[in-house]
Scaffold this motif. Structure first.
Motif, PDB file in Angstrom:
ATOM      1  N   CYS A 120       0.825  -1.219   0.000  1.00 57.27           N
ATOM      2  CA  CYS A 120       0.000   0.000   0.000  1.00 57.27           C
ATOM      3  C   CYS A 120       0.857   1.265   0.000  1.00 57.27           C
ATOM      4  O   CYS A 120       0.507   2.255  -0.661  1.00 57.27           O
ATOM      5  N   LEU A 121       1.972   1.255   0.718  1.00 61.06           N
ATOM      6  CA  LEU A 121       2.865   2.414   0.708  1.00 61.06           C
ATOM      7  C   LEU A 121       3.418   2.659  -0.692  1.00 61.06           C
ATOM      8  O   LEU A 121       3.514   3.806  -1.153  1.00 61.06           O
ATOM      9  N   LEU A 122       3.760   1.598  -1.396  1.00 63.40           N
ATOM     10  CA  LEU A 122       4.349   1.745  -2.725  1.00 63.40           C
ATOM     11  C   LEU A 122       3.323   2.106  -3.793  1.00 63.40           C
ATOM     12  O   LEU A 122       3.704   2.451  -4.912  1.00 63.40           O
ATOM     13  N   ALA A 123       2.047   2.063  -3.462  1.00 62.14           N
ATOM     14  CA  ALA A 123       1.025   2.514  -4.413  1.00 62.14           C
ATOM     15  C   ALA A 123       1.202   3.985  -4.756  1.00 62.14           C
ATOM     16  O   ALA A 123       0.737   4.447  -5.805  1.00 62.14           O
ATOM     17  N   ALA A 124       1.878   4.731  -3.888  1.00 65.35           N
ATOM     18  CA  ALA A 124       2.129   6.152  -4.139  1.00 65.35           C
ATOM     19  C   ALA A 124       3.279   6.362  -5.111  1.00 65.35           C
ATOM     20  O   ALA A 124       3.452   7.478  -5.625  1.00 65.35           O
ATOM     21  N   PHE A 125       4.049   5.316  -5.401  1.00 61.37           N
ATOM     22  CA  PHE A 125       5.274   5.492  -6.177  1.00 61.37           C
ATOM     23  C   PHE A 125       5.355   4.606  -7.423  1.00 61.37           C
ATOM     24  O   PHE A 125       5.974   4.998  -8.410  1.00 61.37           O
ATOM     25  N   LEU A 126       4.774   3.437  -7.381  1.00 59.28           N
ATOM     26  CA  LEU A 126       4.872   2.521  -8.501  1.00 59.28           C
ATOM     27  C   LEU A 126       3.663   2.641  -9.422  1.00 59.28           C
ATOM     28  O   LEU A 126       2.549   2.922  -8.970  1.00 59.28           O
ATOM     29  N   GLY A 127       3.889   2.370 -10.708  1.00 59.49           N
ATOM     30  CA  GLY A 127       2.775   2.290 -11.638  1.00 59.49           C
ATOM     31  C   GLY A 127       2.009   0.995 -11.431  1.00 59.49           C
ATOM     32  O   GLY A 127       2.443   0.090 -10.705  1.00 59.49           O
ATOM     33  N   LEU A 128       0.873   0.878 -12.102  1.00 56.99           N
ATOM     34  CA  LEU A 128       0.004  -0.280 -11.912  1.00 56.99           C
ATOM     35  C   LEU A 128       0.731  -1.597 -12.187  1.00 56.99           C
ATOM     36  O   LEU A 128       0.635  -2.541 -11.400  1.00 56.99           O
ATOM     37  N   VAL A 129       1.462  -1.676 -13.279  1.00 54.31           N
ATOM     38  CA  VAL A 129       2.094  -2.934 -13.662  1.00 54.31           C
ATOM     39  C   VAL A 129       3.129  -3.361 -12.622  1.00 54.31           C
ATOM     40  O   VAL A 129       3.160  -4.517 -12.186  1.00 54.31           O
ATOM     41  N   ASP A 130       3.980  -2.440 -12.194  1.00 54.29           N
ATOM     42  CA  ASP A 130       5.000  -2.778 -11.195  1.00 54.29           C
ATOM     43  C   ASP A 130       4.372  -3.122  -9.848  1.00 54.29           C
ATOM     44  O   ASP A 130       4.873  -3.995  -9.126  1.00 54.29           O
ATOM     45  N   LEU A 131       3.276  -2.450  -9.499  1.00 51.11           N
ATOM     46  CA  LEU A 131       2.626  -2.723  -8.216  1.00 51.11           C
ATOM     47  C   LEU A 131       1.971  -4.098  -8.224  1.00 51.11           C
ATOM     48  O   LEU A 131       2.054  -4.845  -7.236  1.00 51.11           O
ATOM     49  N   ILE A 137      -6.057  -0.375  -4.212  1.00 49.12           N
ATOM     50  CA  ILE A 137      -7.197  -1.276  -4.432  1.00 49.12           C
ATOM     51  C   ILE A 137      -7.212  -1.781  -5.872  1.00 49.12           C
ATOM     52  O   ILE A 137      -7.396  -2.983  -6.129  1.00 49.12           O
ATOM     53  N   GLU A 138      -6.998  -0.881  -6.823  1.00 49.29           N
ATOM     54  CA  GLU A 138      -7.009  -1.277  -8.233  1.00 49.29           C
ATOM     55  C   GLU A 138      -5.959  -2.355  -8.503  1.00 49.29           C
ATOM     56  O   GLU A 138      -6.240  -3.359  -9.174  1.00 49.29           O
ATOM     57  N   ALA A 139      -4.761  -2.153  -7.982  1.00 53.86           N
ATOM     58  CA  ALA A 139      -3.691  -3.129  -8.210  1.00 53.86           C
ATOM     59  C   ALA A 139      -3.958  -4.432  -7.466  1.00 53.86           C
ATOM     60  O   ALA A 139      -3.754  -5.522  -8.018  1.00 53.86           O
ATOM     61  N   ALA A 140      -4.410  -4.341  -6.222  1.00 56.40           N
ATOM     62  CA  ALA A 140      -4.647  -5.550  -5.426  1.00 56.40           C
ATOM     63  C   ALA A 140      -5.680  -6.452  -6.086  1.00 56.40           C
ATOM     64  O   ALA A 140      -5.561  -7.686  -6.030  1.00 56.40           O
ATOM     65  N   ARG A 141      -6.671  -5.868  -6.725  1.00 59.80           N
ATOM     66  CA  ARG A 141      -7.705  -6.672  -7.384  1.00 59.80           C
ATOM     67  C   ARG A 141      -7.184  -7.412  -8.604  1.00 59.80           C
ATOM     68  O   ARG A 141      -7.847  -8.329  -9.106  1.00 59.80           O
ATOM     69  N   LEU A 142      -5.997  -7.048  -9.075  1.00 67.76           N
ATOM     70  CA  LEU A 142      -5.392  -7.712 -10.230  1.00 67.76           C
ATOM     71  C   LEU A 142      -4.300  -8.706  -9.832  1.00 67.76           C
ATOM     72  O   LEU A 142      -3.716  -9.366 -10.696  1.00 67.76           O
ATOM     73  N   VAL A 143      -4.007  -8.798  -8.549  1.00 74.02           N
ATOM     74  CA  VAL A 143      -2.979  -9.733  -8.062  1.00 74.02           C
ATOM     75  C   VAL A 143      -3.539 -11.150  -8.083  1.00 74.02           C
ATOM     76  O   VAL A 143      -4.689 -11.388  -7.718  1.00 74.02           O
ATOM     77  N   ARG A 162      -5.054   5.175  -1.757  1.00 77.92           N
ATOM     78  CA  ARG A 162      -5.850   3.973  -1.473  1.00 77.92           C
ATOM     79  C   ARG A 162      -6.481   3.423  -2.750  1.00 77.92           C
ATOM     80  O   ARG A 162      -6.499   2.203  -2.954  1.00 77.92           O
ATOM     81  N   ALA A 163      -6.978   4.294  -3.616  1.00 75.57           N
ATOM     82  CA  ALA A 163      -7.640   3.836  -4.841  1.00 75.57           C
ATOM     83  C   ALA A 163      -6.670   3.056  -5.728  1.00 75.57           C
ATOM     84  O   ALA A 163      -7.031   2.026  -6.316  1.00 75.57           O
ATOM     85  N   GLU A 171      -8.306  -2.165   0.774  1.00 72.83           N
ATOM     86  CA  GLU A 171      -9.593  -1.502   1.020  1.00 72.83           C
ATOM     87  C   GLU A 171      -9.633  -0.838   2.391  1.00 72.83           C
ATOM     88  O   GLU A 171     -10.326   0.167   2.589  1.00 72.83           O
ATOM     89  N   GLY A 172      -8.868  -1.369   3.343  1.00 71.08           N
ATOM     90  CA  GLY A 172      -8.829  -0.773   4.676  1.00 71.08           C
ATOM     91  C   GLY A 172      -7.692   0.211   4.876  1.00 71.08           C
ATOM     92  O   GLY A 172      -7.497   0.711   5.988  1.00 71.08           O
ATOM     93  N   TRP A 173      -6.939   0.499   3.819  1.00 68.25           N
ATOM     94  CA  TRP A 173      -5.788   1.384   3.923  1.00 68.25           C
ATOM     95  C   TRP A 173      -6.232   2.803   4.243  1.00 68.25           C
ATOM     96  O   TRP A 173      -7.140   3.350   3.608  1.00 68.25           O
ATOM     97  N   VAL A 174      -5.585   3.426   5.226  1.00 65.02           N
ATOM     98  CA  VAL A 174      -5.974   4.773   5.640  1.00 65.02           C
ATOM     99  C   VAL A 174      -5.009   5.821   5.102  1.00 65.02           C
ATOM    100  O   VAL A 174      -5.213   7.021   5.314  1.00 65.02           O
ATOM    101  N   GLY A 175      -3.958   5.384   4.423  1.00 64.36           N
ATOM    102  CA  GLY A 175      -2.996   6.331   3.872  1.00 64.36           C
ATOM    103  C   GLY A 175      -3.414   6.834   2.502  1.00 64.36           C
ATOM    104  O   GLY A 175      -4.520   6.559   2.006  1.00 64.36           O
ATOM    105  N   GLN A 176      -2.507   7.564   1.874  1.00 63.88           N
ATOM    106  CA  GLN A 176      -2.774   8.110   0.552  1.00 63.88           C
ATOM    107  C   GLN A 176      -2.711   7.019  -0.516  1.00 63.88           C
ATOM    108  O   GLN A 176      -2.159   5.953  -0.305  1.00 63.88           O
TER     109      GLN A 176
END
Length: 308
Positions: A125-136, A170-176, A166-167, A159-164
């Motif tokens: 979730c922290l790296l969602a702020a830095f990585l693109g969708l494919v890398d995440l 969630i998008e990346a996690a649903r593709l894992v 979050r969307a 979905e429960g992430w309270v940091g920046q």
């Protein structure tokens, strides 16, 4: 701490108490890891060594995070030379080679190699702020492959992430997905899905009559017996090429599978041509393909064609 133990970084201020003179400290037997922290020069430079060194001089409450945590968990992430540490409070601290991050919310932590580190889910979730969708997604696939988390639990954490961001998490996690063997396989699967193709199954297993495994297919449409496989650079070795060809020809002849083989040059340097080829060949094999590729993939991939 034992000065003869090559595994442990130590503070320069502790050298004298360890029986190491200033001349010896700077004479080649030891090397600096970060400022004021040394280690036996025979010890290889690893993420664990640099992490231990950074924590020796970090303010209280430091936890390894981001790229550093991902690598400690065995996750696949793009290269990043800094040691990343996070705090659940504001900290004014700088050190060359170390990147501090400060958050107002509490970070979920665990121990890895005896070090405080953000959990696999928090790291993702922290790296969602830095990585693109494919890398995440590739990171998520690799964490699942290592057995550190399940796709379901990763989605719940995002979905429960309270940091920046979050969307994005969630998008990346649903593709894992479970069972993904490599980052290029993740990249190929996402290219297919984002271009409008139905999602293929991962690691489809073909068995012999005695129940033993005959072949694992990376990506497949079982109903149409269409197999999509990525051949990395090592597949270009003559012996490996012969083995690949033999296995595929056997499945084609006996099990009526058709193989669509993708190369690194196509995936990373001729992406648009590859999208067109996949849609065309899979349509011919009876896979339900849209009339034209969806353009959503272009947002996440470098658009390139091989020059005519």
């Amino acid at each position: 701490m034992d000065a003869d133990d090559p595994r442990s970084p130590f503070l320069a201020t502790d050298a004298a108490a360890m029986g190491i003179s200033r001349r010896a400290l700077h004479g080649g037997r030891y090397r600096p890891v970060v400022r004021a922290v040394f280690i036996d020069a025979r010890v290889p430079d690893t993420v664990v060594v640099r992490s231990r060194a950074a924590l020796l001089v970090a303010p209280d409450g430091a936890v390894l995070s981001h790229w550093t945590a991902a690598r400690l968990w065995g996750g696949r992430v793009p290269e990043n030379d800094s040691v990343h540490v996070s705090f659940s409070r504001r900290v004014r601290w700088r050190l060359r080679g170390v990147k501090p991050h400060c958050y107002i919310h509490r970070l979920a932590t665990a121990r890895r190699h005896g070090l405080p580190v953000t959990t696999p889910a928090a790291t993702f979730c922290l790296l969602a702020a830095f990585l693109g969708l494919v890398d995440l997604v590739a990171l998520g696939d690799s964490l699942v492959r290592r057995g550190h988390i399940t796709p379901h639990d990763l989605c719940a954490s995002a979905e429960g992430w309270v940091g920046q961001h979050r969307a994005e998490a969630i998008e990346a996690a649903r593709l894992v997905r479970d069972g993904v063997d490599s980052s290029p396989e993740t990249t190929l699967r996402l290219l297919m899905v984002l271009s409008g193709l139905p999602e293929p199954r991962i690691n489809v297993t073909v068995y012999r009559d005695d129940g033993s495994i005959r072949y694992r297919i990376e990506l497949a449409y079982e109903e149409q017996r269409a197999a999509i496989e990525y051949d990395g650079r090592w597949h270009e070795e003559p012996a490996q090429r012969v083995r690949d060809s033999s296995r595929r020809e056997g499945l084609a002849a006996q099990e009526r599978w058709t193989f669509v083989v993708v190369t690194p040059d196509e995936l990373f340097s001729a992406t648009e041509d590859l999208v067109d080829r996949l849609h065309s060949e899979l349509r011919a094999l009876g896979v339900p393909v849209p009339p034209r590729p969806d353009d959503a993939w272009r947002q996440y991939f470098r658009v390139a064609r091989i020059a005519a």
